[in-house]
Design a protein around this motif. Sequence first.
Motif, PDB file in Angstrom:
ATOM      1  N   ASP A 137       0.805  -1.218   0.000  1.00  0.00           N
ATOM      2  CA  ASP A 137       0.000   0.000   0.000  1.00  0.00           C
ATOM      3  C   ASP A 137       0.843   1.274   0.000  1.00  0.00           C
ATOM      4  O   ASP A 137       0.329   2.377  -0.217  1.00  0.00           O
ATOM      5  CB  ASP A 137      -0.946   0.008   1.209  1.00  0.00           C
ATOM      6  CG  ASP A 137      -0.205  -0.052   2.534  1.00  0.00           C
ATOM      7  OD1 ASP A 137       0.885  -0.659   2.573  1.00  0.00           O
ATOM      8  OD2 ASP A 137      -0.713   0.487   3.528  1.00  0.00           O
ATOM      9  N   LYS A 138       2.154   1.144   0.187  1.00  0.00           N
ATOM     10  CA  LYS A 138       3.033   2.309   0.190  1.00  0.00           C
ATOM     11  C   LYS A 138       3.964   2.337  -1.023  1.00  0.00           C
ATOM     12  O   LYS A 138       4.882   3.150  -1.088  1.00  0.00           O
ATOM     13  CB  LYS A 138       3.867   2.338   1.472  1.00  0.00           C
ATOM     14  CG  LYS A 138       3.029   2.522   2.737  1.00  0.00           C
ATOM     15  CD  LYS A 138       3.887   2.612   3.978  1.00  0.00           C
ATOM     16  CE  LYS A 138       3.023   2.811   5.230  1.00  0.00           C
ATOM     17  NZ  LYS A 138       3.857   2.921   6.455  1.00  0.00           N
ATOM     18  N   LEU A 139       3.705   1.445  -1.977  1.00  0.00           N
ATOM     19  CA  LEU A 139       4.534   1.394  -3.171  1.00  0.00           C
ATOM     20  C   LEU A 139       3.826   2.111  -4.315  1.00  0.00           C
ATOM     21  O   LEU A 139       2.775   1.675  -4.782  1.00  0.00           O
ATOM     22  CB  LEU A 139       4.818  -0.061  -3.560  1.00  0.00           C
ATOM     23  CG  LEU A 139       5.636  -0.886  -2.559  1.00  0.00           C
ATOM     24  CD1 LEU A 139       5.766  -2.317  -3.051  1.00  0.00           C
ATOM     25  CD2 LEU A 139       7.018  -0.265  -2.346  1.00  0.00           C
ATOM     26  N   ASP A 140       4.416   3.176  -4.797  1.00  0.00           N
ATOM     27  CA  ASP A 140       3.788   3.979  -5.845  1.00  0.00           C
ATOM     28  C   ASP A 140       3.658   3.212  -7.157  1.00  0.00           C
ATOM     29  O   ASP A 140       2.734   3.467  -7.941  1.00  0.00           O
ATOM     30  CB  ASP A 140       4.606   5.256  -6.086  1.00  0.00           C
ATOM     31  CG  ASP A 140       4.649   6.151  -4.861  1.00  0.00           C
ATOM     32  OD1 ASP A 140       3.797   5.972  -3.972  1.00  0.00           O
ATOM     33  OD2 ASP A 140       5.537   7.031  -4.782  1.00  0.00           O
ATOM     34  N   ALA A 141       4.567   2.287  -7.410  1.00  0.00           N
ATOM     35  CA  ALA A 141       4.594   1.612  -8.711  1.00  0.00           C
ATOM     36  C   ALA A 141       3.711   0.364  -8.757  1.00  0.00           C
ATOM     37  O   ALA A 141       3.433  -0.145  -9.848  1.00  0.00           O
ATOM     38  CB  ALA A 141       6.029   1.210  -9.058  1.00  0.00           C
ATOM     39  N   TYR A 142       3.262  -0.124  -7.614  1.00  0.00           N
ATOM     40  CA  TYR A 142       2.681  -1.468  -7.560  1.00  0.00           C
ATOM     41  C   TYR A 142       1.520  -1.663  -8.539  1.00  0.00           C
ATOM     42  O   TYR A 142       1.477  -2.659  -9.271  1.00  0.00           O
ATOM     43  CB  TYR A 142       2.209  -1.785  -6.137  1.00  0.00           C
ATOM     44  CG  TYR A 142       1.730  -3.217  -5.988  1.00  0.00           C
ATOM     45  CD1 TYR A 142       2.644  -4.247  -5.849  1.00  0.00           C
ATOM     46  CD2 TYR A 142       0.375  -3.526  -6.006  1.00  0.00           C
ATOM     47  CE1 TYR A 142       2.220  -5.564  -5.727  1.00  0.00           C
ATOM     48  CE2 TYR A 142      -0.060  -4.833  -5.886  1.00  0.00           C
ATOM     49  CZ  TYR A 142       0.873  -5.854  -5.748  1.00  0.00           C
ATOM     50  OH  TYR A 142       0.442  -7.157  -5.643  1.00  0.00           O
ATOM     51  N   VAL A 168      11.727  -2.953 -12.204  1.00  0.00           N
ATOM     52  CA  VAL A 168      11.978  -1.723 -12.946  1.00  0.00           C
ATOM     53  C   VAL A 168      11.915  -1.979 -14.449  1.00  0.00           C
ATOM     54  O   VAL A 168      11.299  -1.228 -15.190  1.00  0.00           O
ATOM     55  CB  VAL A 168      13.357  -1.128 -12.582  1.00  0.00           C
ATOM     56  CG1 VAL A 168      13.685   0.072 -13.457  1.00  0.00           C
ATOM     57  CG2 VAL A 168      13.385  -0.734 -11.115  1.00  0.00           C
ATOM     58  N   ASN A 169      12.560  -3.046 -14.873  1.00  0.00           N
ATOM     59  CA  ASN A 169      12.581  -3.325 -16.307  1.00  0.00           C
ATOM     60  C   ASN A 169      12.577  -4.822 -16.594  1.00  0.00           C
ATOM     61  O   ASN A 169      13.143  -5.617 -15.838  1.00  0.00           O
ATOM     62  CB  ASN A 169      13.795  -2.673 -16.983  1.00  0.00           C
ATOM     63  CG  ASN A 169      15.113  -3.079 -16.372  1.00  0.00           C
ATOM     64  OD1 ASN A 169      15.451  -2.642 -15.267  1.00  0.00           O
ATOM     65  ND2 ASN A 169      15.867  -3.902 -17.072  1.00  0.00           N
ATOM     66  N   ILE A 170      11.901  -5.166 -17.676  1.00  0.00           N
ATOM     67  CA  ILE A 170      11.906  -6.539 -18.167  1.00  0.00           C
ATOM     68  C   ILE A 170      13.144  -6.701 -19.029  1.00  0.00           C
ATOM     69  O   ILE A 170      13.435  -5.868 -19.881  1.00  0.00           O
ATOM     70  CB  ILE A 170      10.643  -6.836 -18.994  1.00  0.00           C
ATOM     71  CG1 ILE A 170       9.386  -6.583 -18.158  1.00  0.00           C
ATOM     72  CG2 ILE A 170      10.668  -8.272 -19.509  1.00  0.00           C
ATOM     73  CD1 ILE A 170       8.095  -6.748 -18.937  1.00  0.00           C
ATOM     74  N   GLN A 171      13.863  -7.770 -18.778  1.00  0.00           N
ATOM     75  CA  GLN A 171      15.121  -8.003 -19.493  1.00  0.00           C
ATOM     76  C   GLN A 171      15.053  -9.368 -20.169  1.00  0.00           C
ATOM     77  O   GLN A 171      14.749 -10.372 -19.526  1.00  0.00           O
ATOM     78  CB  GLN A 171      16.287  -7.974 -18.500  1.00  0.00           C
ATOM     79  CG  GLN A 171      17.656  -7.984 -19.138  1.00  0.00           C
ATOM     80  CD  GLN A 171      18.212  -6.604 -19.324  1.00  0.00           C
ATOM     81  OE1 GLN A 171      17.479  -5.660 -19.578  1.00  0.00           O
ATOM     82  NE2 GLN A 171      19.513  -6.458 -19.187  1.00  0.00           N
ATOM     83  N   THR A 391      11.722   4.044  -8.669  1.00  0.00           N
ATOM     84  CA  THR A 391      10.796   3.242  -9.481  1.00  0.00           C
ATOM     85  C   THR A 391       9.584   4.054  -9.918  1.00  0.00           C
ATOM     86  O   THR A 391       8.629   3.505 -10.458  1.00  0.00           O
ATOM     87  CB  THR A 391      10.311   2.001  -8.700  1.00  0.00           C
ATOM     88  OG1 THR A 391       9.621   2.414  -7.511  1.00  0.00           O
ATOM     89  CG2 THR A 391      11.476   1.105  -8.318  1.00  0.00           C
ATOM     90  N   GLY A 392       9.638   5.377  -9.681  1.00  0.00           N
ATOM     91  CA  GLY A 392       8.544   6.243 -10.086  1.00  0.00           C
ATOM     92  C   GLY A 392       8.485   6.448 -11.583  1.00  0.00           C
ATOM     93  O   GLY A 392       9.400   6.075 -12.334  1.00  0.00           O
ATOM     94  N   VAL A 397      11.067   6.476 -16.860  1.00  0.00           N
ATOM     95  CA  VAL A 397      11.150   6.989 -18.230  1.00  0.00           C
ATOM     96  C   VAL A 397      12.568   7.485 -18.514  1.00  0.00           C
ATOM     97  O   VAL A 397      13.103   7.275 -19.612  1.00  0.00           O
ATOM     98  CB  VAL A 397      10.113   8.114 -18.448  1.00  0.00           C
ATOM     99  CG1 VAL A 397      10.340   8.792 -19.798  1.00  0.00           C
ATOM    100  CG2 VAL A 397       8.698   7.548 -18.374  1.00  0.00           C
ATOM    101  N   LYS A 398      13.193   8.125 -17.518  1.00  0.00           N
ATOM    102  CA  LYS A 398      14.574   8.590 -17.681  1.00  0.00           C
ATOM    103  C   LYS A 398      15.524   7.399 -17.848  1.00  0.00           C
ATOM    104  O   LYS A 398      16.491   7.466 -18.619  1.00  0.00           O
ATOM    105  CB  LYS A 398      15.010   9.422 -16.473  1.00  0.00           C
ATOM    106  CG  LYS A 398      14.476  10.842 -16.467  1.00  0.00           C
ATOM    107  CD  LYS A 398      15.111  11.672 -17.584  1.00  0.00           C
ATOM    108  CE  LYS A 398      14.660  13.118 -17.538  1.00  0.00           C
ATOM    109  NZ  LYS A 398      15.221  13.907 -18.673  1.00  0.00           N
ATOM    110  N   ARG A 399      15.256   6.331 -17.133  1.00  0.00           N
ATOM    111  CA  ARG A 399      16.104   5.139 -17.265  1.00  0.00           C
ATOM    112  C   ARG A 399      16.016   4.580 -18.685  1.00  0.00           C
ATOM    113  O   ARG A 399      16.996   4.113 -19.252  1.00  0.00           O
ATOM    114  CB  ARG A 399      15.705   4.082 -16.236  1.00  0.00           C
ATOM    115  CG  ARG A 399      16.748   2.992 -16.073  1.00  0.00           C
ATOM    116  CD  ARG A 399      16.416   2.009 -14.958  1.00  0.00           C
ATOM    117  NE  ARG A 399      17.557   1.132 -14.742  1.00  0.00           N
ATOM    118  CZ  ARG A 399      18.367   1.178 -13.706  1.00  0.00           C
ATOM    119  NH1 ARG A 399      18.156   2.054 -12.747  1.00  0.00           N
ATOM    120  NH2 ARG A 399      19.406   0.360 -13.617  1.00  0.00           N
ATOM    121  N   ASN A 400      14.817   4.644 -19.249  1.00  0.00           N
ATOM    122  CA  ASN A 400      14.662   4.241 -20.650  1.00  0.00           C
ATOM    123  C   ASN A 400      15.468   5.166 -21.563  1.00  0.00           C
ATOM    124  O   ASN A 400      16.143   4.711 -22.492  1.00  0.00           O
ATOM    125  CB  ASN A 400      13.189   4.269 -21.038  1.00  0.00           C
ATOM    126  CG  ASN A 400      12.975   4.198 -22.539  1.00  0.00           C
ATOM    127  OD1 ASN A 400      12.805   5.237 -23.195  1.00  0.00           O
ATOM    128  ND2 ASN A 400      12.992   3.003 -23.101  1.00  0.00           N
TER     129      ASN A 400
END
Length: 502
Positions: A137-142, A168-171, A391-392, A397-400
């Motif tokens: 409940d405290k994870l923004d990305a869940y 974060v990312n599918i590899q 993970t926001g 998007v920046k990581r991409n």
Amino acid sequence: MNKLKKTLSVALCGVLGVSLAACNGGSRREKYAEQSLAALYEKFEGDLERGTPSRPITLHVLENDTAKQSGYLKLLLDGFNEKYKEYNIVAVDANQDQYSDLAENGPYGYGPDVLYQANDVLMKYCNGKHITPLPIDKLDAYNELPELAKKTYTYNYKGTDYFMGVGVNIQAPMMYYRKDLLPDNWEDEWDENKNGIPDMQEDMRAMWRFGKARNAANKDKYGFMQSLFDPYFSCGYLFTYGAYVFGNDNTDTKDIGFDNKDSRLGAGVILQLAESMNMGCIDDSITVARESEFAAGNYFAVNNTQDMYGTMVDNLAAAYRKQGMTATAAQEAAKENIVSAPLPALPASGDLSERNGELLDSIVMGGINGYAISSYTKYPRAGLAFLNYATGFEMTVKRNEYLGIAPAREDCNKVVTVQADVAHSLFEMSEQGRISIMPTVSGADRIWTPLQTSFTDIATDPYRTDDKKYYTSDGRINHNALDALLKNTNSNIYKSIHTFNG
């Protein structure tokens, strides 16, 4: 006398080849392992910890080398530190090897507070409670994560499910090829179904023929190139024909399935691919040369992961600049000419030399890289703040943008601009069951050496003279011998996990 006993104790530790701290390591690790997961979970209750200007809270963050080299980690740390400066919380690079072992270092206070690694690495830390369960409940990305990501980071302990990391990312391996190296007449000669997509992108049989023709015309030019000895990239050839790692949804290490169903045909595909390459496929030679040879035009296509996309673009752009392009034009041309796609479909028969027949969609081994929080951190709530920031939406998007990753977050997947086709393809593949996630159970790391040995043996066979192992006397593939090899591989993995490892 007491001094003598102490000296002998220290000496004994030295004889055993471990430090004095390690003499107490077992009991120290056991102490942490005795913590209940519920108690670890409760650490997230309460307000965010605060430091002071003179004694700020310092979070040590373990990231991968690519994130450091690209400048992404600096961007991430600077952004977080600016946002939380009023709390006097500072996140810094942990300055540890990306493969550092939390289980060994954590109990002594040397491990990171927050760590980014592949799911198989993070989830093995569940055994021993080295990472802490996260409050959903405290994870923004869940709510933006696909079910595959949620399942991958769920740990069942004594009948209760705990969520242990945020993907974060599918590899997963993808094929990258050079559009500018396609034959001028490819639409006539290499697009049999006239769908505007080169046959070698869709059908490994066409890629195999194309590679052979390219090499026949110039001994230094090849089609599809891959270090076939590498299990991460080559297991998919077995999975496509029915193989699996462990039974019971990758949890039963006594049920090993690399010889399951028609996986011998997948081993035969590896053998045939080796025929169309060179001896670099039997070790890491092709991997080491992959980006430079691809840029030089010697490799038409390669098997690669998403985080290497930026390196591929930079190498190709550099090659274009040497041909006289401006820096901007070279960069744009490199992005335009590098095409990514799932690995081509494989023939149901396993025969790459056939022209027609049923095709099977390729299956690959993959993983979901993510963040977790160490159980040893003194600042779990500050660690959670960093995890949520990293993970926001914005930072994913920046990581991409910096690394070309395929986001695990569905909302990010819809808006990314770098390798957007890869991101969409990986989501589709995950939904279709075409990504076999690397096992996370204890002992899973024991699969790699036996597989590497077997794949090296297969890839070497085309280059043996009169002592070939996997061909019949009349030059056909000996699938019975390949099946025996895979059964022996299973046996070696079993022994490594259950016999040699106690």
